[in-house]
Design an enzyme around this catalytic site. Structure first.
Site, PDB file in Angstrom:
ATOM      1  N   GLY A 260     -74.342 -24.445   9.199  1.00  0.00           N
ATOM      2  CA  GLY A 260     -72.975 -24.030   9.484  1.00  0.00           C
ATOM      3  C   GLY A 260     -71.954 -24.514   8.477  1.00  0.00           C
ATOM      4  O   GLY A 260     -70.752 -24.546   8.771  1.00  0.00           O
TER       5      GLY A 260
ATOM      6  N   HIS B 187     -87.050 -28.972   2.023  1.00  0.00           N
ATOM      7  CA  HIS B 187     -86.805 -29.458   3.387  1.00  0.00           C
ATOM      8  C   HIS B 187     -87.980 -29.050   4.261  1.00  0.00           C
ATOM      9  O   HIS B 187     -88.145 -27.875   4.610  1.00  0.00           O
ATOM     10  CB  HIS B 187     -85.482 -28.850   3.882  1.00  0.00           C
TER      11      HIS B 187
ATOM     12  N   ASP C  98     -76.721 -30.006   6.638  1.00  0.00           N
ATOM     13  CA  ASP C  98     -77.353 -28.687   6.625  1.00  0.00           C
ATOM     14  C   ASP C  98     -77.081 -27.991   7.945  1.00  0.00           C
ATOM     15  O   ASP C  98     -77.480 -28.469   9.008  1.00  0.00           O
ATOM     16  CB  ASP C  98     -78.865 -28.858   6.415  1.00  0.00           C
TER      17      ASP C  98
ATOM     18  N   HIS D  19     -81.996 -25.371  -2.351  1.00  0.00           N
ATOM     19  CA  HIS D  19     -82.539 -25.856  -1.080  1.00  0.00           C
ATOM     20  C   HIS D  19     -83.584 -24.872  -0.564  1.00  0.00           C
ATOM     21  O   HIS D  19     -83.299 -23.682  -0.358  1.00  0.00           O
ATOM     22  CB  HIS D  19     -81.413 -26.010  -0.059  1.00  0.00           C
TER      23      HIS D  19
ATOM     24  N   SER E  97     -79.043 -22.632   0.320  1.00  0.00           N
ATOM     25  CA  SER E  97     -80.322 -22.452   1.000  1.00  0.00           C
ATOM     26  C   SER E  97     -80.813 -21.039   0.798  1.00  0.00           C
ATOM     27  O   SER E  97     -80.163 -20.072   1.240  1.00  0.00           O
ATOM     28  CB  SER E  97     -80.178 -22.736   2.497  1.00  0.00           C
TER      29      SER E  97
ATOM     30  N   GLY F 137     -77.517 -19.085   9.759  1.00  0.00           N
ATOM     31  CA  GLY F 137     -76.404 -18.394  10.391  1.00  0.00           C
ATOM     32  C   GLY F 137     -75.945 -18.946  11.715  1.00  0.00           C
ATOM     33  O   GLY F 137     -75.192 -18.283  12.437  1.00  0.00           O
TER      34      GLY F 137
ATOM     35  N   MET G 119     -89.589 -28.658   7.407  1.00  0.00           N
ATOM     36  CA  MET G 119     -89.470 -28.528   8.866  1.00  0.00           C
ATOM     37  C   MET G 119     -90.840 -28.142   9.404  1.00  0.00           C
ATOM     38  O   MET G 119     -91.045 -27.055   9.973  1.00  0.00           O
ATOM     39  CB  MET G 119     -88.394 -27.500   9.219  1.00  0.00           C
TER      40      MET G 119
ATOM     41  N   ASP H 124     -86.142 -24.142   2.442  1.00  0.00           N
ATOM     42  CA  ASP H 124     -86.471 -24.452   3.835  1.00  0.00           C
ATOM     43  C   ASP H 124     -87.904 -24.045   4.142  1.00  0.00           C
ATOM     44  O   ASP H 124     -88.234 -22.856   4.136  1.00  0.00           O
ATOM     45  CB  ASP H 124     -85.522 -23.723   4.780  1.00  0.00           C
TER      46      ASP H 124
ATOM     47  N   MET I 283     -90.658 -23.788   6.939  1.00  0.00           N
ATOM     48  CA  MET I 283     -90.758 -23.753   8.398  1.00  0.00           C
ATOM     49  C   MET I 283     -92.136 -23.260   8.811  1.00  0.00           C
ATOM     50  O   MET I 283     -92.689 -22.350   8.184  1.00  0.00           O
ATOM     51  CB  MET I 283     -89.690 -22.823   8.984  1.00  0.00           C
TER      52      MET I 283
ATOM     53  N   MET J  71     -78.734 -32.891  10.204  1.00  0.00           N
ATOM     54  CA  MET J  71     -78.706 -31.498  10.641  1.00  0.00           C
ATOM     55  C   MET J  71     -77.452 -31.250  11.477  1.00  0.00           C
ATOM     56  O   MET J  71     -77.214 -31.945  12.467  1.00  0.00           O
ATOM     57  CB  MET J  71     -79.950 -31.162  11.464  1.00  0.00           C
TER      58      MET J  71
END
Length: 222
Positions: free
Chosen positions: A177, A68, A175, A35, A10, A147, A70, A37, A39, A139
């Site tokens: 951790g 992805h 996705d 990946h 990511s 993080g 979001m 993200d 947002m 998720m």
């Protein structure tokens, strides 16, 4: 699993001031997918970037762009991200009232269709769309920031999704951790694509290959 999982670093955890260089580095280090993200500061409490940035870095790699979304609503932006170079486009089950229509639209654009579910969303939300998706993204943290700590209950959720999918040609992606410590249980439960941010972009670019290999459960060069 009969084969190693795909690793999708990511770029949320990369150095944004050197985004093109960072993507080249993870490509060379063995990333399978990239990946991205997206947002919006509305669906999730963070803002990243839009289709113009995706378009700007598309030329630096031939690897799959795993976008992805979001964002809510997502439908109005599907065409733009498709045109920018997305290969896989994932929308959230929670982000709009017409999930089936959104997935149909993605497929009509010639892209792989993905659906994501948040930690509090039951896998039953997937029941009526499994025949029109290519990827289910589970998720394993609450979306919005990199993080975060892995949610252990996600492992059994992945296993339940795996059973729901059955023989369908649908990949399970996870996705949040993901690290060398959490990856083995996720892989055993049925995850096939592991999104990892801080665990990949740890150290400088010379460490990325070893970081990716560790998440796969392999020694560097093995």
């Amino acid at each position: 699993m009969a084969h190693p999982p795909l690793i999708a670093p990511s770029v949320l955890s990369s150095d944004f001031s050197r985004l093109g260089e960072e993507i080249r580095a993870i490509d060379a280090a063995g990333a399978d997918w990239i990946h991205l993200d997206i947002m919006d500061g509305h669906f999730v409490p963070n803002i990243t970037f839009g289709p113009e940035v995706v378009k700007a870095v598309r030329h630096v790699t031939t690897k799959i762009f795993d976008v992805h979304l979001m964002i809510a609503p997502a439908d109005a932006y599907l065409d733009a991200f498709a045109a920018a170079g997305a290969d896989v486009m994932t929308v959230h089950a929670e982000a709009g009232p017409h999930l089936h229509r959104s997935l149909q639209h993605i497929r009509a654009l010639g892209k792989k269709a993905g659906v994501a579910i948040n930690p509090a969303t039951p896998e039953s939300a997937l029941e009526y769309i499994l025949d029109i998706v290519d990827v289910v993204l589970v998720m394993t943290v609450n979306p919005g920031f990199g993080g975060q700590s892995f949610i252990p209950a996600s492992v059994e959720k992945v296993a339940r999704v795996r059973r729901m999918i059955g023989a369908r040609p649908v990949r399970i992606e996870v996705d949040g951790g993901v690290s060398p410590d959490t990856a083995p249980a996720l892989i055993k439960a049925g995850a096939e694509v592991l999104v990892a941010g801080s665990a990949v972009f740890k150290g400088d670019a010379s460490a990325y290959a070893a970081n990716i290999a560790a998440i796969r459960g392999m020694r560097r060069g093995a």
